[in-house]
Design a protein around this motif. Structure first.
Motif, PDB file in Angstrom:
ATOM      1  N   THR A 113       0.829  -1.204   0.000  1.00  0.00           N
ATOM      2  CA  THR A 113       0.000   0.000   0.000  1.00  0.00           C
ATOM      3  C   THR A 113       0.867   1.258   0.000  1.00  0.00           C
ATOM      4  O   THR A 113       2.048   1.221   0.335  1.00  0.00           O
ATOM      5  CB  THR A 113      -0.913   0.051   1.240  1.00  0.00           C
ATOM      6  N   THR A 114       0.224   2.356  -0.357  1.00  0.00           N
ATOM      7  CA  THR A 114       0.874   3.662  -0.264  1.00  0.00           C
ATOM      8  C   THR A 114       0.237   4.512   0.830  1.00  0.00           C
ATOM      9  O   THR A 114       0.658   5.643   1.061  1.00  0.00           O
ATOM     10  CB  THR A 114       0.778   4.415  -1.602  1.00  0.00           C
ATOM     11  N   THR A 115      -0.765   3.971   1.507  1.00  0.00           N
ATOM     12  CA  THR A 115      -1.448   4.712   2.565  1.00  0.00           C
ATOM     13  C   THR A 115      -0.541   4.886   3.772  1.00  0.00           C
ATOM     14  O   THR A 115       0.336   4.062   4.033  1.00  0.00           O
ATOM     15  CB  THR A 115      -2.739   3.991   3.004  1.00  0.00           C
ATOM     16  N   ARG A 116      -0.749   5.964   4.493  1.00  0.00           N
ATOM     17  CA  ARG A 116       0.009   6.236   5.710  1.00  0.00           C
ATOM     18  C   ARG A 116      -0.746   5.790   6.958  1.00  0.00           C
ATOM     19  O   ARG A 116      -0.288   6.028   8.079  1.00  0.00           O
ATOM     20  CB  ARG A 116       0.322   7.740   5.805  1.00  0.00           C
ATOM     21  N   ARG A 117      -1.891   5.162   6.779  1.00  0.00           N
ATOM     22  CA  ARG A 117      -2.636   4.700   7.950  1.00  0.00           C
ATOM     23  C   ARG A 117      -1.823   3.642   8.690  1.00  0.00           C
ATOM     24  O   ARG A 117      -1.159   2.811   8.074  1.00  0.00           O
ATOM     25  CB  ARG A 117      -3.970   4.090   7.528  1.00  0.00           C
ATOM     26  N   PRO A 118      -1.861   3.632  10.020  1.00  0.00           N
ATOM     27  CA  PRO A 118      -1.088   2.631  10.766  1.00  0.00           C
ATOM     28  C   PRO A 118      -1.626   1.219  10.560  1.00  0.00           C
ATOM     29  O   PRO A 118      -2.823   1.019  10.377  1.00  0.00           O
ATOM     30  CB  PRO A 118      -1.248   3.083  12.231  1.00  0.00           C
ATOM     31  N   ARG A 119      -0.739   0.273  10.583  1.00  0.00           N
ATOM     32  CA  ARG A 119      -1.071  -1.166  10.506  1.00  0.00           C
ATOM     33  C   ARG A 119      -1.863  -1.523   9.250  1.00  0.00           C
ATOM     34  O   ARG A 119      -2.760  -2.349   9.285  1.00  0.00           O
ATOM     35  CB  ARG A 119      -1.829  -1.607  11.763  1.00  0.00           C
ATOM     36  N   THR A 120      -1.548  -0.879   8.133  1.00  0.00           N
ATOM     37  CA  THR A 120      -2.216  -1.202   6.866  1.00  0.00           C
ATOM     38  C   THR A 120      -1.182  -1.400   5.765  1.00  0.00           C
ATOM     39  O   THR A 120      -1.198  -0.686   4.759  1.00  0.00           O
ATOM     40  CB  THR A 120      -3.202  -0.087   6.464  1.00  0.00           C
ATOM     41  N   PRO A 121      -0.286  -2.367   5.917  1.00  0.00           N
ATOM     42  CA  PRO A 121       0.736  -2.569   4.877  1.00  0.00           C
ATOM     43  C   PRO A 121       0.196  -3.237   3.619  1.00  0.00           C
ATOM     44  O   PRO A 121       0.785  -3.111   2.548  1.00  0.00           O
ATOM     45  CB  PRO A 121       1.768  -3.465   5.565  1.00  0.00           C
ATOM     46  N   LEU A 122      -0.934  -3.962   3.748  1.00  0.00           N
ATOM     47  CA  LEU A 122      -1.501  -4.699   2.617  1.00  0.00           C
ATOM     48  C   LEU A 122      -2.934  -4.234   2.361  1.00  0.00           C
ATOM     49  O   LEU A 122      -3.656  -3.852   3.283  1.00  0.00           O
ATOM     50  CB  LEU A 122      -1.483  -6.200   2.888  1.00  0.00           C
ATOM     51  N   TYR A 123      -3.361  -4.319   1.106  1.00  0.00           N
ATOM     52  CA  TYR A 123      -4.710  -3.896   0.744  1.00  0.00           C
ATOM     53  C   TYR A 123      -5.778  -4.903   1.167  1.00  0.00           C
ATOM     54  O   TYR A 123      -6.800  -4.516   1.746  1.00  0.00           O
ATOM     55  CB  TYR A 123      -4.803  -3.667  -0.767  1.00  0.00           C
TER      56      TYR A 123
END
Length: 272
Positions: free
Chosen positions: A214-224
């Motif tokens: 992912t490219t999101t900066r949300r915590p604990r969200t490395p995968l879609y």
């Protein structure tokens, strides 16, 4: 099952610990090769090939291993107590004066002639992290069976080497098609883009301790989608689903991905 980037990292650790040094300890704990004596021979290099590891040893020998679902190589300072699991799970020990590598739970471990490596890895398609990476050939192989489901085609190491269950789910999401869509129904521009994305992700993650797509900066969200069943999709908010694809589970978003879907086996949605 380890992905190609995980195997690449394992090869790098083993190469750094063993290559260019003479083996002072070598123990292959499988019946067929239990009497093989590799001590006194130098390790030349450790090379990954898709999900296979090739440890090349002086005298024209290669120790071929495959991690499959839960195998692992652990490296420790020689004399240090190994901590990779119970002693009975150790299938191989390769050591020199400085480092000792322990192969745990290895389902494939065989000693072969280096000149005959093609017998164990010659069937593989282009290696996403190898010098032979050829995206056009990977696309050709991927589309060779038009009726095959996208997820199954991505997992087939004869098409391209290095994709496991995590990347299979993530790549299908990034392509915006479900893993059950026949590859022959993909728009013409999608397979080349998919190969480029696969190569980019594995190249980026081979140097990282934690895999991220992912490219999101949300915590604990490395995968879609992988491992996120019941949670909101990071793009559209729909609940991510999980179902069987062949003998493995797969994850997808019903809001973002077009195509057929299997009956899901979702847990209740998260409301965090």
């Amino acid at each position: 099952m380890p992905e190609g980037d995980t195997v690449w990292q394992a090869a790098r650790r083993l190469h750094a610990a063993l290559a260019g040094r003479v083996l002072t300890r070598a123990d292959l704990r499988v019946p067929r090769f239990a009497t093989a004596d590799l001590t006194g021979r130098a390790v030349l290099d450790v090379t990954p090939r898709g999900k296979h590891l090739l440890t090349r040893i002086d005298g024209g020998l290669t120790l071929h291993s495959h991690l499959r679902m839960d195998g692992a190589w652990k490296v420790y300072a020689t004399g240090e107590r190994p901590r990779g699991g119970p002693e009975h799970q150790i299938r191989a020990v390769l050591g020199n004066e400085e480092h000792t590598a322990y192969g745990y739970r290895l389902p494939v471990l065989e000693l072969i002639r280096t000149a005959e490596e093609s017998k164990v890895v010659g069937h593989l398609g282009p290696d996403l992290l190898g010098p032979d990476w050829d995206p056009a050939e990977a696309v050709r192989r991927l589309l060779a069976d038009p009726g095959r489901a996208l997820g199954e085609a991505l997992l087939d190491q004869r098409n391209l080497a290095g994709i496991g269950n995590v990347y299979k789910s993530e790549l299908a999401f990034l392509a915006a098609f479900t893993p059950w869509l026949p590859v022959g129904e993909l728009p013409a521009d999608v397979p080349p883009r998919l190969m480029a994305t696969a190569h980019r992700l594995l190249e980026a993650n081979k140097e990282r301790p934690d895999r991220r797509t992912t490219t999101t900066r949300r915590p604990r969200t490395p995968l879609y989608v992988y491992g996120r069943e019941g949670r909101p999709c990071l793009r559209c908010g729909a609940a991510v689903r999980k179902a069987e694809l062949g003998d493995r589970v797969t994850y997808w978003c019903p809001g973002c991905q077009t195509g057929p879907a299997a009956e899901s086996s979702d847990p209740p949605p998260h409301h965090n």
